[in-house]
Each structure stands twice: as structure tokens, then as C-alpha cells.
Write a protein that holds these residues in place. Structure first.
Motif, PDB file in Angstrom:
ATOM      1  N   ALA A  24      -3.886  11.601   4.530  1.00  0.00           N
ATOM      2  CA  ALA A  24      -4.862  11.416   3.566  1.00  0.00           C
ATOM      3  C   ALA A  24      -5.190  10.231   2.779  1.00  0.00           C
ATOM      4  O   ALA A  24      -5.841  10.083   1.950  1.00  0.00           O
ATOM      5  CB  ALA A  24      -4.481  12.557   2.425  1.00  0.00           C
ATOM      6  N   GLY A  25      -3.944   9.345   2.734  1.00  0.00           N
ATOM      7  CA  GLY A  25      -4.206   8.082   2.211  1.00  0.00           C
ATOM      8  C   GLY A  25      -2.712   7.480   2.091  1.00  0.00           C
ATOM      9  O   GLY A  25      -2.207   6.962   3.277  1.00  0.00           O
ATOM     10  N   ALA A  26      -2.130   7.278   0.736  1.00  0.00           N
ATOM     11  CA  ALA A  26      -1.072   6.559   0.673  1.00  0.00           C
ATOM     12  C   ALA A  26      -0.558   7.272  -0.709  1.00  0.00           C
ATOM     13  O   ALA A  26      -0.887   7.539  -1.648  1.00  0.00           O
ATOM     14  CB  ALA A  26      -0.880   5.273   0.560  1.00  0.00           C
ATOM     15  N   ASP A  27       0.933   7.240  -0.766  1.00  0.00           N
ATOM     16  CA  ASP A  27       1.698   7.760  -2.021  1.00  0.00           C
ATOM     17  C   ASP A  27       2.567   6.455  -2.288  1.00  0.00           C
ATOM     18  O   ASP A  27       3.120   5.599  -1.386  1.00  0.00           O
ATOM     19  CB  ASP A  27       2.849   8.745  -1.587  1.00  0.00           C
ATOM     20  CG  ASP A  27       2.262  10.264  -1.310  1.00  0.00           C
ATOM     21  OD1 ASP A  27       0.900  10.260  -1.728  1.00  0.00           O
ATOM     22  OD2 ASP A  27       2.543  10.776  -0.479  1.00  0.00           O
ATOM     23  N   VAL A  28       2.732   6.251  -3.807  1.00  0.00           N
ATOM     24  CA  VAL A  28       3.537   5.102  -4.343  1.00  0.00           C
ATOM     25  C   VAL A  28       4.419   5.667  -5.288  1.00  0.00           C
ATOM     26  O   VAL A  28       4.038   6.581  -6.168  1.00  0.00           O
ATOM     27  CB  VAL A  28       2.444   4.289  -4.961  1.00  0.00           C
ATOM     28  CG1 VAL A  28       3.108   2.894  -5.531  1.00  0.00           C
ATOM     29  CG2 VAL A  28       1.373   3.742  -4.126  1.00  0.00           C
ATOM     30  N   ARG A  29       5.462   4.976  -5.340  1.00  0.00           N
ATOM     31  CA  ARG A  29       6.675   5.562  -6.411  1.00  0.00           C
ATOM     32  C   ARG A  29       7.447   4.311  -6.930  1.00  0.00           C
ATOM     33  O   ARG A  29       7.536   3.329  -6.129  1.00  0.00           O
ATOM     34  CB  ARG A  29       7.190   6.784  -5.849  1.00  0.00           C
ATOM     35  CG  ARG A  29       8.250   6.212  -4.743  1.00  0.00           C
ATOM     36  CD  ARG A  29       9.263   7.476  -4.333  1.00  0.00           C
ATOM     37  NE  ARG A  29      10.153   6.930  -3.314  1.00  0.00           N
ATOM     38  CZ  ARG A  29      10.858   7.715  -2.544  1.00  0.00           C
ATOM     39  NH1 ARG A  29      11.088   9.016  -2.807  1.00  0.00           N
ATOM     40  NH2 ARG A  29      11.845   7.369  -1.288  1.00  0.00           N
ATOM     41  N   ASP A  30       8.059   4.538  -7.909  1.00  0.00           N
ATOM     42  CA  ASP A  30       9.150   3.503  -8.563  1.00  0.00           C
ATOM     43  C   ASP A  30      10.291   3.693  -7.975  1.00  0.00           C
ATOM     44  O   ASP A  30      10.813   4.700  -7.761  1.00  0.00           O
ATOM     45  CB  ASP A  30       8.788   3.475 -10.027  1.00  0.00           C
ATOM     46  CG  ASP A  30       9.776   2.559 -10.764  1.00  0.00           C
ATOM     47  OD1 ASP A  30      10.248   1.781 -10.068  1.00  0.00           O
ATOM     48  OD2 ASP A  30       9.727   2.693 -11.985  1.00  0.00           O
ATOM     49  N   THR A  31      10.854   2.578  -7.588  1.00  0.00           N
ATOM     50  CA  THR A  31      12.300   2.541  -6.881  1.00  0.00           C
ATOM     51  C   THR A  31      13.413   3.064  -7.818  1.00  0.00           C
ATOM     52  O   THR A  31      14.438   3.449  -7.399  1.00  0.00           O
ATOM     53  CB  THR A  31      12.516   1.264  -6.104  1.00  0.00           C
ATOM     54  OG1 THR A  31      12.493   0.354  -7.245  1.00  0.00           O
ATOM     55  CG2 THR A  31      11.608   1.063  -4.968  1.00  0.00           C
ATOM     56  N   GLN A  32      13.033   2.832  -9.153  1.00  0.00           N
ATOM     57  CA  GLN A  32      14.024   3.205 -10.167  1.00  0.00           C
ATOM     58  C   GLN A  32      14.017   4.569 -10.734  1.00  0.00           C
ATOM     59  O   GLN A  32      14.693   5.084 -11.264  1.00  0.00           O
ATOM     60  CB  GLN A  32      13.797   2.180 -11.344  1.00  0.00           C
ATOM     61  CG  GLN A  32      14.515   0.730 -11.082  1.00  0.00           C
ATOM     62  CD  GLN A  32      14.359  -0.012 -11.873  1.00  0.00           C
ATOM     63  OE1 GLN A  32      13.817   0.234 -13.243  1.00  0.00           O
ATOM     64  NE2 GLN A  32      15.067  -1.192 -11.917  1.00  0.00           N
ATOM     65  N   ASN A  33      12.990   5.236 -10.211  1.00  0.00           N
ATOM     66  CA  ASN A  33      12.470   6.465 -10.756  1.00  0.00           C
ATOM     67  C   ASN A  33      12.043   7.411  -9.445  1.00  0.00           C
ATOM     68  O   ASN A  33      10.917   8.022  -9.704  1.00  0.00           O
ATOM     69  CB  ASN A  33      11.376   6.484 -11.769  1.00  0.00           C
ATOM     70  CG  ASN A  33      12.024   5.749 -13.132  1.00  0.00           C
ATOM     71  OD1 ASN A  33      13.065   6.314 -13.577  1.00  0.00           O
ATOM     72  ND2 ASN A  33      11.495   4.975 -13.547  1.00  0.00           N
ATOM     73  N   ARG A  34      12.762   7.512  -8.546  1.00  0.00           N
ATOM     74  CA  ARG A  34      12.023   8.092  -7.325  1.00  0.00           C
ATOM     75  C   ARG A  34      11.586   9.519  -7.508  1.00  0.00           C
ATOM     76  O   ARG A  34      10.767  10.119  -6.854  1.00  0.00           O
ATOM     77  CB  ARG A  34      13.062   7.762  -6.179  1.00  0.00           C
ATOM     78  CG  ARG A  34      12.961   6.255  -5.763  1.00  0.00           C
ATOM     79  CD  ARG A  34      14.162   6.290  -4.454  1.00  0.00           C
ATOM     80  NE  ARG A  34      13.862   5.040  -3.680  1.00  0.00           N
ATOM     81  CZ  ARG A  34      15.037   4.164  -3.985  1.00  0.00           C
ATOM     82  NH1 ARG A  34      16.071   4.340  -4.528  1.00  0.00           N
ATOM     83  NH2 ARG A  34      14.777   2.980  -3.419  1.00  0.00           N
ATOM     84  N   ASP A  35      12.421  10.275  -8.361  1.00  0.00           N
ATOM     85  CA  ASP A  35      12.285  11.635  -8.315  1.00  0.00           C
ATOM     86  C   ASP A  35      11.399  12.080  -9.484  1.00  0.00           C
ATOM     87  O   ASP A  35      11.018  13.022  -9.886  1.00  0.00           O
ATOM     88  CB  ASP A  35      13.544  12.280  -8.515  1.00  0.00           C
ATOM     89  CG  ASP A  35      14.744  12.287  -7.533  1.00  0.00           C
ATOM     90  OD1 ASP A  35      13.907  12.149  -6.247  1.00  0.00           O
ATOM     91  OD2 ASP A  35      15.641  12.151  -7.511  1.00  0.00           O
ATOM     92  N   THR A  36      10.798  11.006 -10.205  1.00  0.00           N
ATOM     93  CA  THR A  36      10.021  11.321 -11.537  1.00  0.00           C
ATOM     94  C   THR A  36       8.551  11.467 -11.331  1.00  0.00           C
ATOM     95  O   THR A  36       8.152  12.725 -11.476  1.00  0.00           O
ATOM     96  CB  THR A  36      10.441  10.158 -12.621  1.00  0.00           C
ATOM     97  OG1 THR A  36      11.588  10.075 -12.733  1.00  0.00           O
ATOM     98  CG2 THR A  36       9.623  10.322 -13.772  1.00  0.00           C
ATOM     99  N   ALA A  37       8.175  10.601 -10.591  1.00  0.00           N
ATOM    100  CA  ALA A  37       6.793  10.905 -10.241  1.00  0.00           C
ATOM    101  C   ALA A  37       6.181   9.839  -9.101  1.00  0.00           C
ATOM    102  O   ALA A  37       6.756   9.036  -8.678  1.00  0.00           O
ATOM    103  CB  ALA A  37       5.834  10.159 -11.425  1.00  0.00           C
ATOM    104  N   THR A  38       5.275  10.469  -8.226  1.00  0.00           N
ATOM    105  CA  THR A  38       4.526   9.659  -7.504  1.00  0.00           C
ATOM    106  C   THR A  38       3.018   9.850  -7.578  1.00  0.00           C
ATOM    107  O   THR A  38       2.276  10.617  -7.879  1.00  0.00           O
ATOM    108  CB  THR A  38       4.797  10.447  -6.061  1.00  0.00           C
ATOM    109  OG1 THR A  38       5.948  10.679  -5.712  1.00  0.00           O
ATOM    110  CG2 THR A  38       4.073   9.964  -4.717  1.00  0.00           C
TER     111      THR A  38
END
Length: 54
Positions: A24-38
Motif C-alpha cells: 500500500a505504500g510505506a511505513d516510517v518509525r523512529d529508531t529510538q521509539n520503535r514501539d510507540t508509533a508508525t
């Protein structure tokens, strides 16, 4: 779904993002907060971003 990866341009200062491409596209996340938000981007928006960065 593909694996998460960091850009080869990411520095080692701990301020990186990871990306995974999806059908569907792409997901992006912060390496310091991987479980917090995408953040998810539709394919057209992701392509437009990549096209502007070249």
C-alpha cells in the motif's frame, strides 16, 4: 511485508528513522521509539517524496 531498514544516509548519532515498503505504500518509525508509533504513507505520497529527494 518487507523488513524495516535504515537509509544508508543515516548517521550514527541515534537520530534515525526506519522504513519498510508495503503493497500500500510505506511505513516510517523512529529508531529510538520503535514501539510507540508508525507513520503510514500511501504509495503515491511515498513515491512523490522519493522523487523530490533525488
Amino acid at each position: 511485508m518487507s523488513d524495516w531498514h535504515k537509509s544508508s544516509y543515516s548517521n550514527t548519532g541515534g537520530q534515525c528513522v526506519e522504513v519498510r515498503e508495503t503493497p500500500a505504500g510505506a511505513d516510517v518509525r523512529d529508531t529510538q521509539n520503535r514501539d510507540t508509533a508508525t507513520l503510514s504513507f500511501p504509495a503515491a505520497e511515498w513515491r512523490a517524496l522519493l522523487d523530490t529527494e533525488r
